[in-house]
Design a protein around this motif. Structure first.
Motif, PDB file in Angstrom:
ATOM      1  N   ARG A 154      40.167  28.634  13.882  1.00 26.09           N
ATOM      2  CA  ARG A 154      41.218  27.640  13.629  1.00 26.09           C
ATOM      3  C   ARG A 154      42.436  28.503  14.479  1.00 26.09           C
ATOM      4  O   ARG A 154      43.737  27.894  14.028  1.00 26.09           O
ATOM      5  CB  ARG A 154      41.774  27.887  12.137  1.00 26.09           C
ATOM      6  N   GLY A 155      42.416  29.282  15.288  1.00 28.04           N
ATOM      7  CA  GLY A 155      43.640  29.881  15.936  1.00 28.04           C
ATOM      8  C   GLY A 155      44.526  30.711  15.092  1.00 28.04           C
ATOM      9  O   GLY A 155      45.573  31.148  15.440  1.00 28.04           O
ATOM     10  N   ILE A 156      43.855  31.364  14.151  1.00 30.22           N
ATOM     11  CA  ILE A 156      44.545  32.469  13.270  1.00 30.22           C
ATOM     12  C   ILE A 156      43.835  33.890  13.495  1.00 30.22           C
ATOM     13  O   ILE A 156      42.599  33.769  13.426  1.00 30.22           O
ATOM     14  CB  ILE A 156      44.573  31.908  11.830  1.00 30.22           C
ATOM     15  N   ALA A 157      44.673  34.779  13.642  1.00 30.58           N
ATOM     16  CA  ALA A 157      43.957  36.164  13.404  1.00 30.58           C
ATOM     17  C   ALA A 157      43.583  36.642  12.182  1.00 30.58           C
ATOM     18  O   ALA A 157      44.487  36.602  11.263  1.00 30.58           O
ATOM     19  CB  ALA A 157      45.124  37.315  14.081  1.00 30.58           C
ATOM     20  N   PRO A 158      42.490  36.975  11.889  1.00 34.70           N
ATOM     21  CA  PRO A 158      42.138  37.271  10.675  1.00 34.70           C
ATOM     22  C   PRO A 158      42.559  38.557  10.066  1.00 34.70           C
ATOM     23  O   PRO A 158      41.727  39.522  10.189  1.00 34.70           O
ATOM     24  CB  PRO A 158      40.390  37.254  10.860  1.00 34.70           C
ATOM     25  N   ARG A 159      43.535  38.505   9.442  1.00 31.27           N
ATOM     26  CA  ARG A 159      44.173  39.872   8.838  1.00 31.27           C
ATOM     27  C   ARG A 159      43.200  40.281   7.762  1.00 31.27           C
ATOM     28  O   ARG A 159      42.724  39.318   6.951  1.00 31.27           O
ATOM     29  CB  ARG A 159      45.659  39.648   8.261  1.00 31.27           C
TER      30      ARG A 159
END
Length: 244
Positions: A154-159
């Motif tokens: 989804r284009g989000i960095a998995p923090r």
């Protein structure tokens, strides 16, 4: 007969509803996710308003108690849903979300409320075959990797904090999935459309059990993998609009 005002805000429905659509498509997210799984979807499919459903215990309802079981979820949803059944509607559930969608269809029939025109189930074995859900056999590490892959997709960095929060929701959702049992089929009360993703490790043969839940059951194969539904591919939207 439905009661209440359909425009009354409810935590179950997160999108402001546009006016003028003559039909509605209620969308049930998969295990570990919430209504944001449908954030890339258009406001309407064909002439049906897209209505993502927000389960308690996640996203903007994180502080609320988890629903516990699919049966409880369907029972809790029936009331808020009733005043929104004032026009033709369909239900869509992806993966484990197909099971509470099915239970909701059954509950509406039992309560004498309007029935859906279609129940769309995507990538999920039938209720009596629910144990074949591949996520139920995955280890913690495999589940974490799966969640991280979805977030990246989804284009989000998995923090790390995001993943830990997502894992907490996923564990509770999978507990509900493990507790779900329907050994004998019961009619959904409407035609069922079964969607299989071509690249899904779960084979099409595992979905055939849905034939026992309605007189009319149709099967369609869609290109892509099970997480591609979040991008609202045209082939999926065409099928979801076909009942109109």
């Amino acid at each position: 007969m439905t009661t209440g005002a359909p425009d009354t805000p409810s935590p179950w429905f997160v999108r402001p509803r546009p006016t003028g659509h003559p039909a509605r498509l209620f969308c049930f997210p998969y295990a570990g996710s919430g209504a944001s799984a449908f954030s890339a979807w258009p406001a309407a499919v064909a002439d049906a308003e897209v209505c993502p459903i927000q389960f308690p215990g996640r996203e903007n309802r994180l502080a609320e108690p988890h629903y516990g079981t699919y049966e409880n979820l369907a029972a809790e949803l029936a009331g808020p849903l009733a005043p929104r059944l004032d026009r033709p509607f369909a239900l869509f559930g992806h993966c484990a979300g197909a099971l509470p969608a099915f239970e909701t269809a059954v509950r509406l029939t039992e309560q004498g409320l309007p029935r859906p025109e279609r129940l769309f189930v995507s990538g999920q074995p039938a209720p009596h075959d629910a144990s074949y859900d591949r996520m139920l056999t995955m280890t913690e590490d495999e589940l974490r990797a799966e969640l991280e892959s979805v977030v990246r997709g989804r284009g989000i960095a998995p923090r790390p904090d995001m993943i830990e929060l997502g894992m907490a929701v996923l564990r509770r959702d999978l507990a509900a999935a493990r507790a779900y049992r329907r050994t004998e089929p019961v009619a959904a009360g409407c035609p069922i459309v079964v969607l299989h993703w071509r690249d899904d490790p779960l084979g099409l043969d595992r979905l055939q059990g849905w034939r026992r839940y309605a007189d009319s059951v149709a099967f369609h194969v869609i290109d892509g993998g099970p997480h591609d539904f979040m991008n609202a591919p045209g082939e999926l939207l065409r099928l979801l609009g076909s009942w109109r």
